[in-house]
Design a protein around this motif. Structure first.
Motif, PDB file in Angstrom:
ATOM      1  N   UNK A  54     -51.175 -50.680 -92.801  1.00 53.35           N
ATOM      2  CA  UNK A  54     -52.170 -50.733 -93.722  1.00 53.35           C
ATOM      3  C   UNK A  54     -52.062 -51.752 -94.404  1.00 53.35           C
ATOM      4  N   UNK A  55     -50.823 -52.168 -94.997  1.00 55.55           N
ATOM      5  CA  UNK A  55     -50.653 -53.212 -96.132  1.00 55.55           C
ATOM      6  C   UNK A  55     -50.762 -52.953 -97.452  1.00 55.55           C
ATOM      7  N   UNK A  56     -50.573 -51.498 -97.689  1.00 58.77           N
ATOM      8  CA  UNK A  56     -50.557 -50.841 -98.871  1.00 58.77           C
ATOM      9  C   UNK A  56     -49.133 -50.082 -99.240  1.00 58.77           C
ATOM     10  N   UNK A  57     -48.654 -50.371-100.331  1.00 59.49           N
ATOM     11  CA  UNK A  57     -47.412 -49.841-100.561  1.00 59.49           C
ATOM     12  C   UNK A  57     -47.253 -48.303-100.426  1.00 59.49           C
ATOM     13  N   UNK A  58     -48.556 -47.481-100.763  1.00 54.83           N
ATOM     14  CA  UNK A  58     -48.442 -46.012-100.808  1.00 54.83           C
ATOM     15  C   UNK A  58     -48.515 -45.787 -99.193  1.00 54.83           C
ATOM     16  N   UNK A  59     -49.443 -46.202 -98.464  1.00 60.68           N
ATOM     17  CA  UNK A  59     -49.283 -45.816 -97.030  1.00 60.68           C
ATOM     18  C   UNK A  59     -48.314 -46.155 -96.561  1.00 60.68           C
ATOM     19  N   UNK A  60     -47.582 -47.561 -96.854  1.00 61.13           N
ATOM     20  CA  UNK A  60     -46.449 -47.749 -95.978  1.00 61.13           C
ATOM     21  C   UNK A  60     -45.132 -46.705 -96.072  1.00 61.13           C
ATOM     22  N   UNK A  61     -45.269 -46.285 -97.596  1.00 65.46           N
ATOM     23  CA  UNK A  61     -44.141 -45.706 -97.841  1.00 65.46           C
ATOM     24  C   UNK A  61     -44.189 -44.091 -97.225  1.00 65.46           C
ATOM     25  N   UNK A  62     -45.581 -43.529 -97.138  1.00 66.74           N
ATOM     26  CA  UNK A  62     -45.907 -42.358 -96.615  1.00 66.74           C
ATOM     27  C   UNK A  62     -45.731 -42.602 -95.070  1.00 66.74           C
ATOM     28  N   UNK A  63     -46.064 -43.490 -94.611  1.00 71.11           N
ATOM     29  CA  UNK A  63     -45.864 -43.669 -92.841  1.00 71.11           C
ATOM     30  C   UNK A  63     -44.352 -43.602 -92.555  1.00 71.11           C
ATOM     31  N   UNK A  64     -43.665 -44.433 -93.275  1.00 71.95           N
ATOM     32  CA  UNK A  64     -42.256 -44.481 -93.020  1.00 71.95           C
ATOM     33  C   UNK A  64     -41.656 -42.890 -93.072  1.00 71.95           C
ATOM     34  N   UNK A  65     -41.985 -42.521 -94.383  1.00 67.22           N
ATOM     35  CA  UNK A  65     -41.192 -41.180 -94.623  1.00 67.22           C
ATOM     36  C   UNK A  65     -41.568 -40.107 -93.635  1.00 67.22           C
ATOM     37  N   UNK A  66     -42.978 -40.080 -93.414  1.00 67.66           N
ATOM     38  CA  UNK A  66     -43.541 -39.139 -92.615  1.00 67.66           C
ATOM     39  C   UNK A  66     -43.044 -38.917 -91.164  1.00 67.66           C
ATOM     40  N   UNK A  67     -42.981 -40.354 -90.792  1.00 69.50           N
ATOM     41  CA  UNK A  67     -42.470 -40.548 -89.408  1.00 69.50           C
ATOM     42  C   UNK A  67     -41.107 -40.319 -89.125  1.00 69.50           C
ATOM     43  N   UNK A  68     -40.267 -40.786 -90.231  1.00 65.37           N
ATOM     44  CA  UNK A  68     -38.731 -40.585 -90.140  1.00 65.37           C
ATOM     45  C   UNK A  68     -38.673 -39.101 -90.185  1.00 65.37           C
ATOM     46  N   UNK A  69     -39.267 -38.227 -90.944  1.00 64.34           N
ATOM     47  CA  UNK A  69     -39.002 -37.002 -91.111  1.00 64.34           C
ATOM     48  C   UNK A  69     -39.321 -36.145 -89.692  1.00 64.34           C
ATOM     49  N   UNK A  70     -40.300 -36.729 -89.006  1.00 62.13           N
ATOM     50  CA  UNK A  70     -40.861 -36.001 -87.916  1.00 62.13           C
ATOM     51  C   UNK A  70     -39.557 -36.446 -86.838  1.00 62.13           C
ATOM     52  N   UNK A  71     -39.413 -37.355 -86.639  1.00 63.65           N
ATOM     53  CA  UNK A  71     -38.212 -38.014 -85.768  1.00 63.65           C
ATOM     54  C   UNK A  71     -37.019 -37.272 -85.917  1.00 63.65           C
ATOM     55  N   UNK A  72     -36.525 -37.025 -87.198  1.00 66.01           N
ATOM     56  CA  UNK A  72     -35.229 -36.375 -87.692  1.00 66.01           C
ATOM     57  C   UNK A  72     -35.466 -34.757 -87.105  1.00 66.01           C
ATOM     58  N   UNK A  73     -36.693 -34.163 -87.511  1.00 66.10           N
ATOM     59  CA  UNK A  73     -37.015 -32.902 -86.971  1.00 66.10           C
ATOM     60  C   UNK A  73     -37.079 -32.699 -85.731  1.00 66.10           C
ATOM     61  N   UNK A  74     -37.736 -33.787 -84.711  1.00 64.65           N
ATOM     62  CA  UNK A  74     -37.567 -33.636 -83.372  1.00 64.65           C
ATOM     63  C   UNK A  74     -36.327 -33.941 -82.542  1.00 64.65           C
ATOM     64  N   UNK A  75     -35.890 -35.079 -82.960  1.00 64.80           N
ATOM     65  CA  UNK A  75     -34.682 -35.207 -82.200  1.00 64.80           C
ATOM     66  C   UNK A  75     -33.184 -35.170 -82.758  1.00 64.80           C
ATOM     67  N   UNK A  76     -33.201 -34.523 -83.994  1.00 60.62           N
ATOM     68  CA  UNK A  76     -31.886 -34.178 -84.552  1.00 60.62           C
ATOM     69  C   UNK A  76     -31.774 -32.719 -84.782  1.00 60.62           C
ATOM     70  N   UNK A  77     -32.942 -32.058 -85.496  1.00 53.26           N
ATOM     71  CA  UNK A  77     -32.797 -30.951 -85.906  1.00 53.26           C
ATOM     72  C   UNK A  77     -33.176 -29.926 -84.764  1.00 53.26           C
ATOM     73  N   UNK A  78     -34.479 -30.031 -84.338  1.00 55.62           N
ATOM     74  CA  UNK A  78     -34.844 -29.138 -83.293  1.00 55.62           C
ATOM     75  C   UNK A  78     -34.272 -29.157 -81.991  1.00 55.62           C
TER      76      UNK A  78
END
Length: 741
Positions: free
Chosen positions: A666-690
């Motif tokens: 999106x080119x916005x710092x707010x959405x950039x940080x949200x995008x990385x944090x949530x996608x990283x969290x989902x990746x960790x939840x799916x491929x490491x935790x669950x």
């Protein structure tokens, strides 16, 4: 076939809610589709437009001092409201402004006023900045009380066009910043971001589903169906926002796109993998639809319920931003959940096996699949898998303790190259750090007596001596001389931690204590709003987090009918949250050069990571329970659960993480940080935790995981399912081979 279906579903289970729903949807698909079309037409036709805002003060309740100060200023000094827009001017050669240049600025203000631009009520030329390179023109406009009104933003558009025309031949250049200009640029940036995010999300889903199922029909299924569902969700959210006067942040609409398509595709995958599994077991297409709803229904509803509860917990927040965000996302998930159990199965029931066209791979399960190998390895060495995955998450979580918040939403919701951002930065560089957004201190008579010149001057001297204060203006009294306004310039950038420390500490303390008898003081301004937002967020950490965790734990307890398993499942989710925040801090704060991360990030990330992490945990643990009920030992059950649920979680996690990662475009710092944090969290939840941590811990804990009940006790109906059909024979043979090894 009837006996086969009963063997597949279990006699008692046939009378349950999900078997009845599955049979009805499978045999009456046109009724279901017709109902969805009627609802969609009604909602789209009558729902209002969803309005958003970037005004941080609108998110705070009235008991905060910054809001009280804002209300007092509007009541006592309606004519002295801060300009809605600021025209910033400099020489075309970037030199120091001359007397002729300053005269040209005054002439420019007069010409712009004479242009009679709608909703521009006054223009006032200001003084040159201390370095002599910039000069401003303040622009007054009527306040837009309704977020759907566009008077100010339309005025900025017209003013920008007129400004560039009038600058020709003056030797000056300039642009427009200020709150109205920031709102306009934020809306423009948001519209571009929504389009980009929508294209990226849909494109990613299409590509990944084509790879997974090798069928354009399956790939298009979520795009078409969720496209209809999204219109219904948007309308319901707009109705809820209007009915309950919810203040919706401008980033919500971008997040809704990702939530609807990402989470909706997850639920479709939950169903489609089960549908394919039942076809491979020998069911007819309609029986396979009914069986898939029966088997996946509980997981979808439980997972969706956990997500909805997490989002609705935000209604306990002090901030209007979160109180509106929670219900909006909860409504979106609820609509996709219902669609996943009704609309998608009905469409698949009509298509039958043609949904996989032209691929024939749905007929047989691949031999030597990667997840089967991973499952066998985990069954042999669960302690090793638990230790490695746990250490990875714990190591990342350490960095979370250095998280620092920032509170400026308006700048974070725009691109760095927007006109308001560029000229705001130029103004900040030319003036003292705090001059761009000075704080306001108002001294008010509490007994109706007029304020005297002596006490006003004395009060000003006291404020000027406060550490961190650079300058205090002469007092500006109202018409009745019962309220006086002081403009206080701070030494530091108004959005910095240092400025916030000054306001919440010595400035507010001194302002309150120095007020003489019969008077009271309040401190307002942008920095004060940030201070109060920080206080509200700290309150939310202490209330929203525990409440959401407790309710999700109760949901897990009800679904699993156990006490022990929900406790370590929630502990694993908490560890995943810490790892996600730590990874985001390492990338954006420690390595990215940012002073901090957007203040709302931990709350939003907690909701998504906890809720969606619980989604995948539920899918894995319910499959593990199913395998245990078929007579397998805890380690065997974990191995088979990874084998069968692993592909679903992997595909769902990849699609959902990729969908949220599109926010980074999106080119916005707010959405950039949200995008990385949530996608990283989902990746960790799916491929490491669950996929690793949860089944490994469950294998180690064994039967005690289901204490005090026996939810993993062998059930004949479950064993029958594994014994019938080609898939059952293959599963049973795989289990025997695993035992022999």
């Amino acid at each position: 076939m009837k006996e086969a279906v009963q063997g597949a579903h279990g006699g008692d289970a046939e009378r349950g809610f999900f078997p009845r729903l599955g049979r009805w949807v499978a045999h009456h698909p046109w009724r279901v589709i017709g109902a969805w079309v009627v609802v969609a037409v009604a909602v789209v036709g009558f729902a209002p437009k969803l309005a958003t805002t970037t005004d941080e003060a609108s998110f705070l309740p009235s008991h905060y001092e910054s809001v009280q100060a804002l209300n007092l200023q509007e009541a006592a000094f309606p004519q002295a409201a801060a300009p809605a827009a600021v025209i910033v001017l400099e020489r075309a050669d970037n030199g120091v402004l001359t007397a002729a240049d300053s005269a040209a600025v005054s002439t420019l203000a007069t010409k712009l006023q004479a242009a009679h631009i709608p909703d521009v009520t006054a223009l006032q030329a200001g003084q040159a900045t201390p370095n002599g390179k910039l000069q401003t023109i303040g622009v007054q406009m009527p306040t837009d009380n309704d977020p759907q009104q566009k008077h100010q933003t339309d005025a900025v558009k017209a003013l920008r066009t007129q400004l560039q025309s009038d600058l020709a031949g003056t030797g000056l250049k300039g642009g427009i910043t200020g709150s109205a200009a920031q709102t306009l640029d934020s809306q423009s940036s948001g519209n571009k971001a929504e389009a980009l995010i929508g294209v990226a999300t849909i494109g990613l889903i299409l590509i990944l589903l084509l790879i997974i199922f090798r069928s354009p029909v399956v790939a298009l299924l979520p795009i078409i169906t969720i496209g209809v569902v999204s219109q219904i969700a948007d309308g319901l959210i707009a109705w809820a926002s209007k009915a309950f006067d919810l203040k919706t942040d401008s980033s919500v609409t971008s997040m809704l796109i990702v939530v609807l398509f990402g989470v909706g595709t997850d639920y479709i995958l939950f169903f489609m993998f089960r549908y394919r599994e039942r076809l491979r077991a020998g069911d007819s297409p309609k029986d396979a639809v009914a069986g898939a709803v029966t088997r996946a229904g509980e997981a979808i509803v439980s997972a969706g319920g956990a997500v909805i509860v997490s989002f609705m917990a935000l209604t306990l927040s002090t901030l209007g931003l979160f109180r509106s965000l929670g219900p909006a996302l909860a409504i979106a998930v609820a609509v996709t959940l219902v669609a996943g159990l009704t609309l998608i199965p009905s469409v698949v029931s009509l298509l039958g096996t043609r949904v996989f066209w032209p691929s024939k791979a749905w007929r047989t399960e691949p031999r030597g699949a990667r997840f089967a190998g991973i499952g066998r390895s985990m069954g042999r060495h669960p302690a090793r898998f638990a230790a490695v995955s746990g250490i990875i998450m714990a190591a990342l979580a350490v960095a979370a303790f250095s998280f620092r918040p920032t509170f400026d939403l308006s700048s974070g919701s725009q691109g760095k190259g927007s006109e308001s951002t560029v000229w705001q930065k130029n103004l900040q560089d030319a003036a003292s750090a705090g001059a761009t957004m000075p704080s306001q201190v108002m001294l008010k008579s509490t007994n109706g007596a007029k304020l005297t010149t002596g006490e006003l001057d004395s009060y000003r001297s006291t404020l000027a001596a406060v550490p961190g204060v650079a300058q205090v203006s002469t007092p500006f009294p109202n018409e009745t001389n019962t309220v006086a306004l002081y403009s206080v310039t701070l030494n530091h950038d108004p959005s910095s931690s240092a400025a916030m420390d000054t306001v919440k500490g010595p400035l507010r303390t001194t302002a309150h204590q120095a007020a003489s008898a019969g008077t009271a003081a309040v401190v307002g301004g942008t920095t004060a709003i940030f201070v109060d937002i920080q206080s509200a967020v700290n309150h939310d950490y202490a209330v929203v987090f525990p409440v959401a965790a407790l309710i999700i734990t109760l949901i897990l307890g009800l679904v699993l009918r156990a006490v022990v398993a929900p406790l370590y499942l929630m502990a694993s989710v908490g560890l995943g949250f810490g790892a996600t925040l730590g990874a985001t801090v390492l990338l954006f704060q420690n390595s990215g050069g940012n002073n901090g991360l957007i203040f709302m990030l931990p709350v939003i990330m907690y909701m998504f990571v906890v809720a969606l992490g619980t989604d995948y945990n539920i899918l894995m643990i319910t499959r593990l329970r199913e395998e245990a009920r078929a007579g397998r030992s805890p380690r065997e059950a974990a191995a088979e659960a990874v084998r069968h649920a692993g592909p679903t979680i992997g595909a769902a996690g990849l699609i959902l993480a990729g969908s949220f990662a599109s926010l980074m475009l999106a080119g916005q710092s707010t959405l950039t940080q949200m995008g990385f944090a949530i996608s990283a969290g989902i990746a960790i939840a799916a491929f490491v935790m669950s996929m690793f941590f949860t089944p490994a811990i469950t294998a180690l804990v064994g039967h005690a995981a289901w204490w005090p009940g026996r939810a993993d006790a062998v059930r004949p109906a479950e064993g029958t399912r594994h014994g019938g059909g080609p898939e059952g024979t293959q599963e049973h043979g795989a289990a025997e081979a695993w035992v022999r090894r």
